[in-house]
Design a protein around this motif. Structure first.
Motif, PDB file in Angstrom:
ATOM      1  N   ALA A 273      37.204  50.660  26.839  1.00  0.00           N
ATOM      2  CA  ALA A 273      36.782  51.900  26.190  1.00  0.00           C
ATOM      3  C   ALA A 273      37.133  51.876  24.706  1.00  0.00           C
ATOM      4  CB  ALA A 273      37.428  53.106  26.876  1.00  0.00           C
ATOM      5  N   PHE A 274      38.304  51.318  24.353  1.00  0.00           N
ATOM      6  CA  PHE A 274      38.677  51.223  22.937  1.00  0.00           C
ATOM      7  C   PHE A 274      37.627  50.439  22.156  1.00  0.00           C
ATOM      8  CE2 PHE A 274      43.384  51.043  24.444  1.00  0.00           C
ATOM      9  CZ  PHE A 274      43.338  52.387  24.786  1.00  0.00           C
TER      10      PHE A 274
ATOM     11  N   TRP B 197      31.427  40.800  28.580  1.00  0.00           N
ATOM     12  CA  TRP B 197      31.359  42.254  28.667  1.00  0.00           C
ATOM     13  C   TRP B 197      32.232  42.812  29.802  1.00  0.00           C
ATOM     14  CZ3 TRP B 197      29.518  45.321  32.724  1.00  0.00           C
ATOM     15  CH2 TRP B 197      29.486  46.706  32.434  1.00  0.00           C
ATOM     16  N   ALA B 198      33.092  43.751  29.420  1.00  0.00           N
ATOM     17  CA  ALA B 198      33.884  44.553  30.361  1.00  0.00           C
ATOM     18  C   ALA B 198      34.811  43.728  31.241  1.00  0.00           C
ATOM     19  CB  ALA B 198      32.967  45.426  31.223  1.00  0.00           C
ATOM     20  N   GLU B 199      35.113  42.489  30.845  1.00  0.00           N
ATOM     21  CA  GLU B 199      36.085  41.725  31.623  1.00  0.00           C
ATOM     22  C   GLU B 199      37.468  42.336  31.431  1.00  0.00           C
ATOM     23  OE1 GLU B 199      35.599  37.497  31.190  1.00  0.00           O
ATOM     24  OE2 GLU B 199      33.519  37.618  31.882  1.00  0.00           O
ATOM     25  N   PRO B 200      38.375  42.139  32.384  1.00  0.00           N
ATOM     26  CA  PRO B 200      39.666  42.844  32.329  1.00  0.00           C
ATOM     27  C   PRO B 200      40.597  42.279  31.251  1.00  0.00           C
ATOM     28  CG  PRO B 200      39.615  41.359  34.198  1.00  0.00           C
ATOM     29  CD  PRO B 200      38.242  41.316  33.593  1.00  0.00           C
ATOM     30  N   TRP B 201      40.163  42.447  30.014  1.00  0.00           N
ATOM     31  CA  TRP B 201      40.958  41.941  28.900  1.00  0.00           C
ATOM     32  C   TRP B 201      40.699  42.713  27.611  1.00  0.00           C
ATOM     33  CZ3 TRP B 201      45.075  39.100  29.380  1.00  0.00           C
ATOM     34  CH2 TRP B 201      45.651  38.505  28.235  1.00  0.00           C
ATOM     35  N   GLY B 202      39.582  43.441  27.532  1.00  0.00           N
ATOM     36  CA  GLY B 202      39.254  44.147  26.301  1.00  0.00           C
ATOM     37  C   GLY B 202      38.885  43.206  25.185  1.00  0.00           C
ATOM     38  N   HIS B 203      38.063  42.206  25.485  1.00  0.00           N
ATOM     39  CA  HIS B 203      37.761  41.161  24.501  1.00  0.00           C
ATOM     40  C   HIS B 203      37.197  41.724  23.198  1.00  0.00           C
ATOM     41  CE1 HIS B 203      38.595  37.515  26.780  1.00  0.00           C
ATOM     42  NE2 HIS B 203      38.022  38.052  27.828  1.00  0.00           N
ATOM     43  N   ARG B 204      36.267  42.684  23.298  1.00  0.00           N
ATOM     44  CA  ARG B 204      35.632  43.132  22.056  1.00  0.00           C
ATOM     45  C   ARG B 204      36.636  43.861  21.161  1.00  0.00           C
ATOM     46  NH1 ARG B 204      31.263  47.563  20.317  1.00  0.00           N
ATOM     47  NH2 ARG B 204      30.499  46.490  18.457  1.00  0.00           N
ATOM     48  N   TRP B 205      37.506  44.663  21.748  1.00  0.00           N
ATOM     49  CA  TRP B 205      38.529  45.355  20.961  1.00  0.00           C
ATOM     50  C   TRP B 205      39.400  44.338  20.220  1.00  0.00           C
ATOM     51  CZ3 TRP B 205      43.889  46.985  22.807  1.00  0.00           C
ATOM     52  CH2 TRP B 205      44.505  47.835  21.869  1.00  0.00           C
ATOM     53  N   ILE B 206      39.854  43.311  20.935  1.00  0.00           N
ATOM     54  CA  ILE B 206      40.724  42.300  20.329  1.00  0.00           C
ATOM     55  C   ILE B 206      39.938  41.452  19.328  1.00  0.00           C
ATOM     56  CG2 ILE B 206      42.162  40.281  20.810  1.00  0.00           C
ATOM     57  CD1 ILE B 206      42.757  41.546  23.561  1.00  0.00           C
TER      58      ILE B 206
ATOM     59  N   LEU C 149      37.007  46.247  13.171  1.00  0.00           N
ATOM     60  CA  LEU C 149      37.125  47.432  14.006  1.00  0.00           C
ATOM     61  C   LEU C 149      36.214  48.555  13.518  1.00  0.00           C
ATOM     62  CD1 LEU C 149      40.986  47.574  14.644  1.00  0.00           C
ATOM     63  CD2 LEU C 149      39.206  47.040  16.317  1.00  0.00           C
ATOM     64  N   ASN C 150      35.986  48.593  12.202  1.00  0.00           N
ATOM     65  CA  ASN C 150      35.133  49.652  11.657  1.00  0.00           C
ATOM     66  C   ASN C 150      33.663  49.447  11.996  1.00  0.00           C
ATOM     67  OD1 ASN C 150      34.803  47.423   9.993  1.00  0.00           O
ATOM     68  ND2 ASN C 150      34.623  48.618   8.113  1.00  0.00           N
ATOM     69  N   GLU C 151      33.313  48.292  12.573  1.00  0.00           N
ATOM     70  CA  GLU C 151      31.933  48.040  12.962  1.00  0.00           C
ATOM     71  C   GLU C 151      31.634  48.511  14.388  1.00  0.00           C
ATOM     72  OE1 GLU C 151      30.776  44.007  12.234  1.00  0.00           O
ATOM     73  OE2 GLU C 151      31.597  43.989  10.190  1.00  0.00           O
ATOM     74  N   ILE C 152      32.666  48.916  15.127  1.00  0.00           N
ATOM     75  CA  ILE C 152      32.458  49.423  16.479  1.00  0.00           C
ATOM     76  C   ILE C 152      31.876  50.829  16.388  1.00  0.00           C
ATOM     77  CG2 ILE C 152      33.612  50.139  18.610  1.00  0.00           C
ATOM     78  CD1 ILE C 152      35.569  47.857  18.218  1.00  0.00           C
TER      79      ILE C 152
END
Length: 460
Positions: free
Chosen positions: A73-74, A412-421, A429-432
């Motif tokens: 979600a982040f 996508w949506a794997e249990p790690w939060g790849h896109r956030w990291i 981060l400002n591109e999210i």
């Protein structure tokens, strides 16, 4: 750290026995229902070591629910829409200026799966290593194999709190849970994790290439030899080295991993789930269920997808039932697509896959200025997704943007939060896109309040 469990394992162990010279004299039973640390620290039986190992696998998956719901979600890969408690939207999405504090909602008193659960797994690994080293029922190679496996899991778990609190730093010295060491920087933590993983690799190498000496769950069905577990260790090390920006280290680790440029992109070890008394897959939702609580695909993921991308078709279900909707401070959030990766509520959840390793290879080559190799790896992923070879610019920035885009859909949506990291790693981060929910994107989280309370308690 005071919440770390003293009693570990998956099942009850009988720790009392009769003394031969006096049938009425019994060993002290510290806890008749659970194995205590003391009961397995000195010459544990092979069965006790097995219980500890299975317990470690159980602890290893403890982060999945919280990290999947929150971190994704982040990074706006998903929303966790919860009709019963609006804080899963308002707080996690940072609506109305909300920012993380030391008692932030949804992480439990000690951080839940993002903080406490990983440290529980780390302590379980330490107990397993110590018990195996002191067990006369195990050979020297058995002890090495078990230590190598435990350190692999330990290294993986350390990365979870490290990425949760980021520059706030984590504790790496937790040998004594009643007197843990100080917080160290993110960079120092990653260096420590590298040491743990490298030691695990050396232990597995010393054990030889034969079968692992104890039973592993079906999640390791294709990795139940010491040699195969070394490949898992090196795969985790490749992910770690990307966070360390050690690009040659990424490529070196990948050479020893299970990466296969011509192989199944989904190959890799997994967290198993099952029917009671085991736990169901926490990410599975019945297709088109009429519910008000569900993990849904973030609208930007659908909007930004390349036409014809098979990853969207294979992972995301457009609901024929009404959308999942919740009301928030920023208006109604609506989930029209849901996750369709899981065949049932007992499907295993992979924790590192061949597809990620190939993308790590592309990222390392791009950062090293090796354009041809980077594009070749990118094309493996693009062709598998049915969107054809890469034809864009080959500057380093362009290639990194392409790789991050492919990681967004492949992982996508794997249990790690790849896109956030990933966005944080590249200062993006400002591109999210937060336009759909009017929220903010957090950079990191503070230490849980109870963690600091423990320091105050020790100080007194």
């Amino acid at each position: 750290m005071k919440t770390l469990h003293k009693y570990l394992g998956m099942a009850a162990l009988a720790v009392g026995s009769l003394i031969a010279c006096n049938p009425l004299q019994l060993d002290e039973i510290i806890d008749p229902n659970n194995p205590s640390v003391e009961s397995v620290s000195n010459n544990a039986s092979r069965e006790q070591i097995q219980f500890l190992l299975t317990g470690l696998e159980f602890r290893h998956r403890g982060y999945v629910t919280n990290v999947s719901q929150a971190w994704n979600a982040f990074g706006r890969e998903t929303w966790y829409l919860n009709g019963s408690d609006p804080r899963f939207q308002t707080d996690w999405l940072g609506q109305a200026g909300r920012t993380p504090d030391r008692a932030y909602f949804g992480f439990g008193a000690t951080g839940g799966g993002s903080w406490a659960s990983p440290y529980q797994a780390i302590k379980q690994a330490d107990v397993l290593i110590a018990a195996a080293q002191n067990a006369s029922t195990l050979s020297a190679t058995d002890r090495s194999a078990i230590a190598g496996f435990a350190k692999t899991i330990k290294g993986y778990q350390f990365m979870i709190p490290a990425n949760f609190v980021y520059q706030n730093g984590i504790r790496i010295d937790v040998a004594d849970p009643l007197n843990p060491g100080p917080f160290v920087t993110y960079e120092a933590a990653l260096d420590h994790i590298k040491t743990v993983l490298d030691e695990g690799d050396q232990d597995l190498s010393s054990a030889g290439g034969g079968n692992f000496p104890l039973r592993l769950t079906p999640g390791f069905a294709s990795f139940n030899t010491n040699a195969a577990l070394r490949q898992v260790n090196r795969a985790v090390a490749a992910r770690l080295n990307a966070y360390r920006k050690d690009w040659q280290g990424v490529l070196t680790a990948l050479q020893g991993s299970f990466m296969d440029l011509n192989g199944n992109l989904n190959a890799g070890p997994a967290h198993p789930f099952g029917a009671p008394p085991d736990a169901f897959n926490p990410l599975y939702y019945v297709p088109n269920a009429l519910v008000t609580t569900m993990i849904v695909v973030h609208p930007s993921v659908i909007r930004d997808a390349t036409p014809g991308d098979l990853r969207v078709a294979n992972k995301m279900l457009e609901r024929t039932a009404p959308p999942v909707t919740v009301s928030t401070d920023a208006g109604t959030l609506e989930g029209r697509y849901q996750d369709k990766r899981w065949a049932s509520n007992t499907s295993p959840i992979p924790f590192i896959r061949n597809e990620e390793l190939i993308l790590l290879k592309a990222e390392a080559h791009a950062n090293l200025g090796q354009t041809t190799e980077a594009v070749q790896a990118i094309d493996i992923i693009r062709n598998a997704a049915g969107i054809g070879p890469y034809t864009g610019a080959t500057t380093q920035d362009a290639l990194i943007n392409e790789i991050l885009y492919q990681r967004r859909y492949s992982l996508w949506a794997e249990p790690w939060g790849h896109r956030w990291i990933d966005a944080r790693r590249y200062n993006k981060l400002n591109e999210i896109d937060v336009s759909f929910d009017g929220g903010t994107v957090f950079t990191q989280f503070p230490h849980p309040q109870s963690e600091l309370n423990w320091d105050s308690y020790i100080g007194n």
